[in-house]
Write a protein that holds these residues in place. Structure first.
Motif, PDB file in Angstrom:
ATOM      1  N   TYR A 179       1.187  -1.619   0.008  1.00 42.95           N
ATOM      2  CA  TYR A 179       0.078   0.533  -0.392  1.00 42.95           C
ATOM      3  C   TYR A 179       0.900   1.456   0.282  1.00 42.95           C
ATOM      4  CZ  TYR A 179      -3.502   3.499   1.316  1.00 42.95           C
ATOM      5  OH  TYR A 179      -4.458   4.930   1.575  1.00 42.95           O
ATOM      6  N   ARG A 218       0.585   5.059   1.107  1.00 51.48           N
ATOM      7  CA  ARG A 218      -0.299   6.127   0.882  1.00 51.48           C
ATOM      8  C   ARG A 218      -0.103   7.250   0.467  1.00 51.48           C
ATOM      9  NH1 ARG A 218      -1.609   7.601   7.990  1.00 51.48           N
ATOM     10  NH2 ARG A 218      -2.511  10.254   7.211  1.00 51.48           N
ATOM     11  N   LEU A 219      -1.412   8.417  -0.364  1.00 51.28           N
ATOM     12  CA  LEU A 219      -1.208   9.565  -0.854  1.00 51.28           C
ATOM     13  C   LEU A 219      -1.545  10.257  -0.087  1.00 51.28           C
ATOM     14  CD1 LEU A 219      -4.184   8.662  -4.064  1.00 51.28           C
ATOM     15  CD2 LEU A 219      -1.463   8.798  -3.488  1.00 51.28           C
ATOM     16  N   GLU A 255      -2.871  14.001   1.993  1.00 48.66           N
ATOM     17  CA  GLU A 255      -4.424  14.168   2.163  1.00 48.66           C
ATOM     18  C   GLU A 255      -4.969  15.005   0.711  1.00 48.66           C
ATOM     19  OE1 GLU A 255      -5.431  15.794   5.808  1.00 48.66           O
ATOM     20  OE2 GLU A 255      -5.189  13.671   6.943  1.00 48.66           O
ATOM     21  N   MET A 298      -4.959  12.936  -2.056  1.00 42.40           N
ATOM     22  CA  MET A 298      -6.447  12.109  -1.794  1.00 42.40           C
ATOM     23  C   MET A 298      -7.572  13.166  -2.150  1.00 42.40           C
ATOM     24  SD  MET A 298      -6.085   9.290   1.496  1.00 42.40           S
ATOM     25  CE  MET A 298      -6.658  11.120   2.807  1.00 42.40           C
ATOM     26  N   LEU A 299      -7.610  13.975  -2.279  1.00 38.15           N
ATOM     27  CA  LEU A 299      -8.640  14.251  -1.586  1.00 38.15           C
ATOM     28  C   LEU A 299      -9.353  15.505  -3.074  1.00 38.15           C
ATOM     29  CD1 LEU A 299     -11.760  16.236  -0.199  1.00 38.15           C
ATOM     30  CD2 LEU A 299      -9.662  18.347  -0.029  1.00 38.15           C
ATOM     31  N   ARG A 320      -7.883  13.292  -6.022  1.00 43.39           N
ATOM     32  CA  ARG A 320      -8.741  12.254  -6.456  1.00 43.39           C
ATOM     33  C   ARG A 320      -9.965  11.649  -6.047  1.00 43.39           C
ATOM     34  NH1 ARG A 320      -5.051   9.121  -9.030  1.00 43.39           N
ATOM     35  NH2 ARG A 320      -6.205   6.711  -8.353  1.00 43.39           N
ATOM     36  N   ALA A 321     -10.732  12.075  -4.875  1.00 44.89           N
ATOM     37  CA  ALA A 321     -11.817  11.513  -4.962  1.00 44.89           C
ATOM     38  C   ALA A 321     -12.747  12.684  -5.306  1.00 44.89           C
ATOM     39  CB  ALA A 321     -11.722  11.900  -2.962  1.00 44.89           C
TER      40      ALA A 321
END
Lengths: 278, 278
Positions: free
Chosen positions: B66, B68-69, B71, B74-75, B77-78
């Motif tokens: 894994y 981890r991106l 934050e 992550m946001l 990409r979401a």
């Protein structure tokens, strides 16, 4: 006098009465158990519960804006999406590290774009990060799961799941920063207070969940797609959800634990799941 | 002698016999009708049909890799995923322009990554581009849909769907370059020939369809998520699918027609589908 015309009826009057009473009683009993066991049948989809259409009658139709991609880009995007989807694994070990709320909101937004029968959008998502509430949910799930593992599902389920190393202890339910509880709305309410039919609600909500777990993966988080058997009513009441909602899935969402492992599963090759008629 | 100990039994012997016969008969009848109406019930999930576990007993568990991106990523990409999903619309007007086969294969590959109960992967995808076969499918669907619209679903369904301008004429079934027919396998077969339980097959397949339509959208193509009511058996037999498979969805896939329109629908706002317990 009556006995002259129907001697059989008179002679066997008590017997007939008993047969009728038995019929009524067993009819009632089986109807009741049938309803309890099988609430959702195709034939029930089109029950008469409303008078107004679900969508406005004068709904406008507008041109669909579309930009066609070159074939090469289409193929590379299709492959890219496959790579992202293929990297997804069901995780059972979570980290307690917090995740920004806004990421979760974007993920739910994405799930809410799913298609649904007659555009009824029959879904509700409850996101829980409150520790007390997570503990309560965990204890409901563990209590039911212990019964499931020990009794309800019998040896087969336990045997089938044993290679995945699952049992009824669900630590991740209190460790993962978020629990997403997905409810299907078996019917809706029209502005005039009447019930609104929700066609194919379970299928629509499951499709939305397919988008949900893809959104979680795309954002770089992990989840576990779980169906908490028989926990629905207790969790629904704990969360104060309305009577038209039924729990479909429970997904812990977050980062994987540092030492998280996954079973070394293979997926079926394309040739086994695809038949082409060209 | 018996009458001394149980006078009631002797006196009402015939009545008891009739009650028992009634019980057996109605039990049988309701059992039969219950099975016919509701073949898939939660309780039936765990029927005794196999002896070997669905997964190998010595399944290894491996570390989960894994990355981890941050934050912020992550946001973003979401949000990006939400934008892509939100741009998806159900299309009813298709172009006949051909689409490379390899794009469709990548899309099916992506759908096949879905999670499933005890990793049973209970899905089959049939992709049809053959014109004769498409015509045959269209005629089955139109025949059933005409009955659906005219009779089965009654006024409600017609009223509910009228704002979407649908009827039983399905031109797109012969125009779109591909039809994807999604089947659920209600059970599988173990190497020893015994039946293998498929837990939650409909939900698993619907989740796979959520990934499927997202893959179609991501690749830049369009589709229509349709549930061809009552067409299952005829299409299954036309395509020569095995007895354990049931048609779940039928999706035409391709480019939209040049003048394609879509109903001017709004989706529910986030506040209506999301409840947060923080």
């Amino acid at each position: 006098m009556f006995s002259e015309y129907a001697p059989f009826t008179t002679k066997y009057f008590y017997h007939i009465v008993i047969a009728v009473i038995s019929f009524v009683l067993f009819n009632k009993f089986f109807n009741w158990s049938y309803r309890r066991i099988a609430p959702k049948v195709d034939e029930k989809l089109f029950e008469d519960v409303q008078e107004e259409p679900a969508l406005p009658k004068d709904l406008k139709h507008i041109p669909y804006r579309y930009i066609r991609l070159p074939e090469k880009e289409m193929l590379s995007r299709a492959s890219e999406f496959y790579q992202i989807a293929a990297a997804r694994r069901t995780l059972r070990y979570f980290s307690a590290n917090p995740v920004p709320k806004e990421v979760i909101r974007e993920i739910i937004r994405a799930a809410g774009t799913a298609p649904s029968g007659a555009h009824t959008e029959p879904w509700s998502f409850v996101v829980v990060s409150n520790q007390t509430m997570k503990s309560k949910i965990r204890s409901i799930v563990e209590q039911e799961e212990e019964i499931n593992y020990r009794k309800r599902m019998g040896v087969k389920w336990t045997v089938d799941l044993s290679p995945l190393r699952t049992n009824w202890i669900k630590e991740y339910l209190t460790i993962a920063p978020y629990l997403i509880l997905v409810f299907k709305q078996t019917y809706g309410t029209l502005p005039n207070g009447k019930k609104k039919i929700h066609y194919y609600h379970e299928m629509s909500v499951s499709i939305a969940c397919g988008i949900l777990i893809t959104a979680i993966q795309y954002a770089g988080l992990v989840t576990l797609t779980s169906t908490p058997l028989n926990c629905g009513p207790a969790i629904r009441s704990l969360l104060g959800r309305p009577a038209n909602e039924k729990l479909v899935l429970l997904l812990p969402v977050g980062y994987p634990a540092k030492d998280a492992t996954v079973p070394d599963l293979q997926r079926k090759p394309l040739s086994e799941i695809l038949t082409e008629i060209y």
